[in-house]
Design an enzyme around this catalytic site. Sequence first.
Site, PDB file in Angstrom:
ATOM      1  N   LYS A  41      -4.467  -1.935 -17.434  1.00 53.07           N
ATOM      2  CA  LYS A  41      -4.337  -1.864 -15.967  1.00 53.07           C
ATOM      3  C   LYS A  41      -5.687  -2.191 -15.313  1.00 53.07           C
ATOM      4  CE  LYS A  41      -5.263   3.115 -16.195  1.00 53.07           C
ATOM      5  NZ  LYS A  41      -4.658   4.457 -16.150  1.00 53.07           N
ATOM      6  N   TYR A 271     -34.694  -0.939   1.109  1.00 59.02           N
ATOM      7  CA  TYR A 271     -34.301  -0.242   2.337  1.00 59.02           C
ATOM      8  C   TYR A 271     -34.625   1.243   2.288  1.00 59.02           C
ATOM      9  CZ  TYR A 271     -31.493  -4.406   3.358  1.00 59.02           C
ATOM     10  OH  TYR A 271     -31.064  -5.675   3.600  1.00 59.02           O
TER      11      TYR A 271
HETATM   12  C1  LIG Z   1      -4.821   4.977 -17.478  1.00 61.37           C
HETATM   13  C2  LIG Z   1      -3.774   5.648 -18.258  1.00 61.37           C
HETATM   14  C3  LIG Z   1      -3.885   5.745 -19.653  1.00 61.37           C
HETATM   15  C4  LIG Z   1      -5.117   5.341 -20.432  1.00 61.37           C
HETATM   16  O1  LIG Z   1      -6.095   6.340 -20.287  1.00 61.37           O
HETATM   17  P1  LIG Z   1      -7.490   6.232 -21.097  1.00 61.37           P
HETATM   18  O2  LIG Z   1      -8.128   7.548 -20.925  1.00 61.37           O
HETATM   19  O3  LIG Z   1      -8.249   5.133 -20.444  1.00 61.37           O
HETATM   20  O4  LIG Z   1      -7.128   5.939 -22.490  1.00 61.37           O
HETATM   21  C5  LIG Z   1      -2.802   6.263 -20.352  1.00 61.37           C
HETATM   22  N1  LIG Z   1      -1.698   6.672 -19.712  1.00 61.37           N
HETATM   23  C6  LIG Z   1      -1.574   6.620 -18.363  1.00 61.37           C
HETATM   24  C7  LIG Z   1      -0.330   7.112 -17.723  1.00 61.37           C
HETATM   25  C8  LIG Z   1      -2.612   6.129 -17.586  1.00 61.37           C
HETATM   26  O5  LIG Z   1      -2.506   6.100 -16.259  1.00 61.37           O
END
Ligand SMILES: *Cc1c(COP(=O)(O)O)cnc(C)c1O
Length: 385
Positions: A41, A271
């Site tokens: 994702k 800055y």
């Molecule tokens: C993002 C996500 C994962 C993966 O989590 P990690 O800690 O990056 O392995 C797994 N399951 C769901 C439902 C998620 O949203």
Amino acid sequence: MTISPSAGYERQAIIDLDALRHNVRHFVDIAHPARVMAVVKADGYGHGAIQCARAAVEAGAAWLGVAHLSEALELRAAGIDAPVLAWLHTPSSPFPAAVEAGVDIGVSGWELDHVVAAARELERPARVHLKIDTGLGRNGCPPEKWEALVSSAMEHQEEGLLRVVGIFSHFAVADEPEREETDSQIERFREAVAVAEDAGVDVEVRHMANTPATLSRPDSHFDLVRVGAGIFGLSPFAGQKSAELGLRPAMTLKATVAGCKEVPAGQGVSYGLRYTTTEPTTLALVPLGYADGVPRASDGGPVAIDGKRYQVSGRIAMDQLVVDLKTNGIADTEKSVLGHDAVLFGGGPDDPGADDWAEAANTINYEIVTRIGSRVPRIYVGETE
Ligand SMILES: *Cc1c(COP(=O)(O)O)cnc(C)c1O
């Protein structure tokens, strides 16, 4: 087209697909006999979803996971035909396109009607994973409504409108292995699976574990583990580096030094003039700023130049940051690093890590890599033909 990693790039995030494949194989071993879902994702946690999905499948990931249906459709459009699950929807999500593309759809409650409507219209059964909230309090069906959701799904399955492929849940505190809420989440998950089995559900995959649970809770592996951070070589545990977990960071963020000048003591920097040189020294200008995803809030983030470790000096600006070339309090004068590489974090043994930046910015390594901006080209190494 093959591009040598540094040719012509002023800023780059080098994505090492061999490192990613190594990490996937590591999780395939750890999880066996459960299978691995590579979670890609958010554009593969900023690494590039399509390239990473392909590499993950090559290395043995049996499934892919994303948050949004639109992300799953992008994988399909790229010709990736591995099973892919998406779990976060709104009433405007593209359910018909997802059913048509054979995308697995996470269902926590209201989505079921949308999925069934799409399946009816397309005359094609939807693939569904029912999600139980075992304690995280985000989506997922509340335990009181679980039986009703399961029986409604089963009715539609009997009508031929869907197939319940999986049952899943998500952990709240698996990154803190000493906490006991994880035990009760696993217990509630087992109960939910039992309720579903009693109702005649015959699932292909029960899944719950994210990266930290895959590493620390073998009793949470069930049939499939959903690994995101880990495949990109990020440690999910505070105080444990990825190397200690057998993982290799897949992203190296670097830029070419854009300026280098000698300054006297008393020179204010960037800055707000929050940093002032205390002696004659050399300042290097690095063309990466918060628009590129380097957190402005970070305090003294590490930068490696010519194998030496320095710190950001003064405020990080939109496009640039300044490094006082001083190590252990001793200034490097008469040193020109114009055009040299400045590495913010990476996979090399001497590189600072995304963990170090997370610490400087009071956040987690996940946020550091996912926020690297679109002005930073991703350059892939280890791509297969
Ligand atoms: C993002 C996500 C994962 C993966 O989590 P990690 O800690 O990056 O392995 C797994 N399951 C769901 C439902 C998620 O949203």
